[in-house]
Design a protein around this motif. Sequence first.
Motif, PDB file in Angstrom:
ATOM      1  N   GLU A   1      -4.888  11.660  -1.200  1.00 22.20           N
ATOM      2  CA  GLU A   1      -3.810  10.965  -0.512  1.00 22.20           C
ATOM      3  C   GLU A   1      -4.316  10.410   0.805  1.00 22.20           C
ATOM      4  O   GLU A   1      -5.074  11.078   1.515  1.00 22.20           O
ATOM      5  CB  GLU A   1      -2.636  11.904  -0.244  1.00 22.20           C
ATOM      6  N   ALA A   2      -3.895   9.186   1.106  1.00 22.55           N
ATOM      7  CA  ALA A   2      -4.362   8.530   2.322  1.00 22.55           C
ATOM      8  C   ALA A   2      -3.209   7.823   3.024  1.00 22.55           C
ATOM      9  O   ALA A   2      -2.222   7.436   2.400  1.00 22.55           O
ATOM     10  CB  ALA A   2      -5.460   7.526   1.987  1.00 22.55           C
ATOM     11  N   ALA A   3      -3.366   7.674   4.324  1.00 27.48           N
ATOM     12  CA  ALA A   3      -2.411   6.956   5.156  1.00 27.48           C
ATOM     13  C   ALA A   3      -3.159   5.827   5.837  1.00 27.48           C
ATOM     14  O   ALA A   3      -4.254   6.031   6.368  1.00 27.48           O
ATOM     15  CB  ALA A   3      -1.800   7.893   6.195  1.00 27.48           C
ATOM     16  N   ARG A   4      -2.580   4.636   5.806  1.00 25.01           N
ATOM     17  CA  ARG A   4      -3.225   3.480   6.409  1.00 25.01           C
ATOM     18  C   ARG A   4      -2.215   2.760   7.304  1.00 25.01           C
ATOM     19  O   ARG A   4      -1.010   2.801   7.069  1.00 25.01           O
ATOM     20  CB  ARG A   4      -3.777   2.551   5.345  1.00 25.01           C
ATOM     21  N   ALA A   5      -2.739   2.102   8.326  1.00 21.38           N
ATOM     22  CA  ALA A   5      -1.895   1.414   9.301  1.00 21.38           C
ATOM     23  C   ALA A   5      -2.100  -0.090   9.202  1.00 21.38           C
ATOM     24  O   ALA A   5      -3.238  -0.565   9.204  1.00 21.38           O
ATOM     25  CB  ALA A   5      -2.231   1.890  10.712  1.00 21.38           C
ATOM     26  N   ILE A   6      -1.014  -0.814   9.095  1.00 25.72           N
ATOM     27  CA  ILE A   6      -1.045  -2.260   9.254  1.00 25.72           C
ATOM     28  C   ILE A   6      -0.690  -2.485  10.718  1.00 25.72           C
ATOM     29  O   ILE A   6       0.470  -2.411  11.111  1.00 25.72           O
ATOM     30  CB  ILE A   6      -0.079  -2.956   8.280  1.00 25.72           C
TER      31      ILE A   6
ATOM     32  N   ARG B   1      -0.525   1.776  -2.554  1.00 31.82           N
ATOM     33  CA  ARG B   1      -1.562   1.300  -3.471  1.00 31.82           C
ATOM     34  C   ARG B   1      -2.265   2.500  -4.071  1.00 31.82           C
ATOM     35  O   ARG B   1      -2.538   3.490  -3.387  1.00 31.82           O
ATOM     36  CB  ARG B   1      -2.566   0.432  -2.720  1.00 31.82           C
ATOM     37  N   SER B   2      -2.572   2.421  -5.357  1.00 32.02           N
ATOM     38  CA  SER B   2      -3.338   3.459  -6.042  1.00 32.02           C
ATOM     39  C   SER B   2      -4.603   2.822  -6.588  1.00 32.02           C
ATOM     40  O   SER B   2      -4.546   1.763  -7.224  1.00 32.02           O
ATOM     41  CB  SER B   2      -2.502   4.045  -7.183  1.00 32.02           C
ATOM     42  N   LYS B   3      -5.741   3.457  -6.315  1.00 35.80           N
ATOM     43  CA  LYS B   3      -7.026   2.864  -6.702  1.00 35.80           C
ATOM     44  C   LYS B   3      -8.024   3.966  -6.995  1.00 35.80           C
ATOM     45  O   LYS B   3      -8.168   4.910  -6.222  1.00 35.80           O
ATOM     46  CB  LYS B   3      -7.530   2.001  -5.544  1.00 35.80           C
ATOM     47  N   ASP B   4      -8.707   3.861  -8.138  1.00 39.34           N
ATOM     48  CA  ASP B   4      -9.807   4.774  -8.445  1.00 39.34           C
ATOM     49  C   ASP B   4     -11.077   4.195  -7.842  1.00 39.34           C
ATOM     50  O   ASP B   4     -11.390   3.011  -8.061  1.00 39.34           O
ATOM     51  CB  ASP B   4      -9.996   4.921  -9.965  1.00 39.34           C
TER      52      ASP B   4
ATOM     53  N   GLN C   1      -7.305   7.401  -5.258  1.00 36.48           N
ATOM     54  CA  GLN C   1      -6.742   7.372  -3.916  1.00 36.48           C
ATOM     55  C   GLN C   1      -5.373   6.711  -3.955  1.00 36.48           C
ATOM     56  O   GLN C   1      -5.213   5.619  -4.487  1.00 36.48           O
ATOM     57  CB  GLN C   1      -7.666   6.612  -2.958  1.00 36.48           C
ATOM     58  N   VAL C   2      -4.383   7.387  -3.409  1.00 33.77           N
ATOM     59  CA  VAL C   2      -3.039   6.841  -3.263  1.00 33.77           C
ATOM     60  C   VAL C   2      -2.807   6.645  -1.774  1.00 33.77           C
ATOM     61  O   VAL C   2      -2.794   7.609  -1.010  1.00 33.77           O
ATOM     62  CB  VAL C   2      -1.968   7.770  -3.885  1.00 33.77           C
ATOM     63  N   GLU C   3      -2.673   5.379  -1.394  1.00 32.60           N
ATOM     64  CA  GLU C   3      -2.545   5.025   0.016  1.00 32.60           C
ATOM     65  C   GLU C   3      -1.123   4.579   0.325  1.00 32.60           C
ATOM     66  O   GLU C   3      -0.526   3.812  -0.439  1.00 32.60           O
ATOM     67  CB  GLU C   3      -3.491   3.856   0.345  1.00 32.60           C
TER      68      GLU C   3
ATOM     69  N   LEU D   1       1.144  -2.449  -4.188  1.00 34.18           N
ATOM     70  CA  LEU D   1       0.025  -3.373  -4.169  1.00 34.18           C
ATOM     71  C   LEU D   1      -0.965  -3.002  -5.254  1.00 34.18           C
ATOM     72  O   LEU D   1      -1.113  -1.827  -5.594  1.00 34.18           O
ATOM     73  CB  LEU D   1      -0.680  -3.323  -2.810  1.00 34.18           C
ATOM     74  N   THR D   2      -1.671  -3.990  -5.772  1.00 30.76           N
ATOM     75  CA  THR D   2      -2.719  -3.744  -6.750  1.00 30.76           C
ATOM     76  C   THR D   2      -4.040  -4.198  -6.157  1.00 30.76           C
ATOM     77  O   THR D   2      -4.086  -5.069  -5.305  1.00 30.76           O
ATOM     78  CB  THR D   2      -2.451  -4.503  -8.067  1.00 30.76           C
TER      79      THR D   2
END
Length: 158
Positions: free
Chosen positions: A10-15, A76-79, A89-91, A156-157
């Motif tokens: 799990e991840a947290a990102r900032a715009i 967003r989910s990305k392997d 990773q789920v951001e 998002l993809t």
Amino acid sequence: MTTSTPPLREAARAIVLDAENRVLLLRYDENGGFWATPGGSLEDGEDHATATLRELREELGIDGNTVELGAQLAERSKDHLVGGRQVRQVEKYFLTRVAAADVAPDRATQPDNIREQRWWTLSELSATTETVYPLGLAGLLADVLTNGAPARPVVLTG
């Protein structure tokens, strides 16, 4: 043949937007080079908001007391590989407002291979041919700046 699901990260990102609605992106050299929003994985016991503020402090030297943390805008989910290990990773992306002057990379405690930081206008972001993650960031920002935060986070993809 069986396939296994990679472990969840799990991840947290900032715009990160400033008063002029420019977005702050960080450049990395891996995988041919790319730009991305600040952020990273959650630590034990952290929620996404707390992790977002910690990552801003660690990567950009931003004091959490100067940050206006807003709504979750997207997910967003990305392997992909992290430290040589495959993860899913789920951001979660949070709108974050700071004064450009509050970004102080000299105070960053974990710059995580950041090669450069840059404030981008929406038109620059929309026109670039460079790789920017998450894909679709320009469209998301255009919508947020025109209509405000979405009622539910956008998926998002890529």
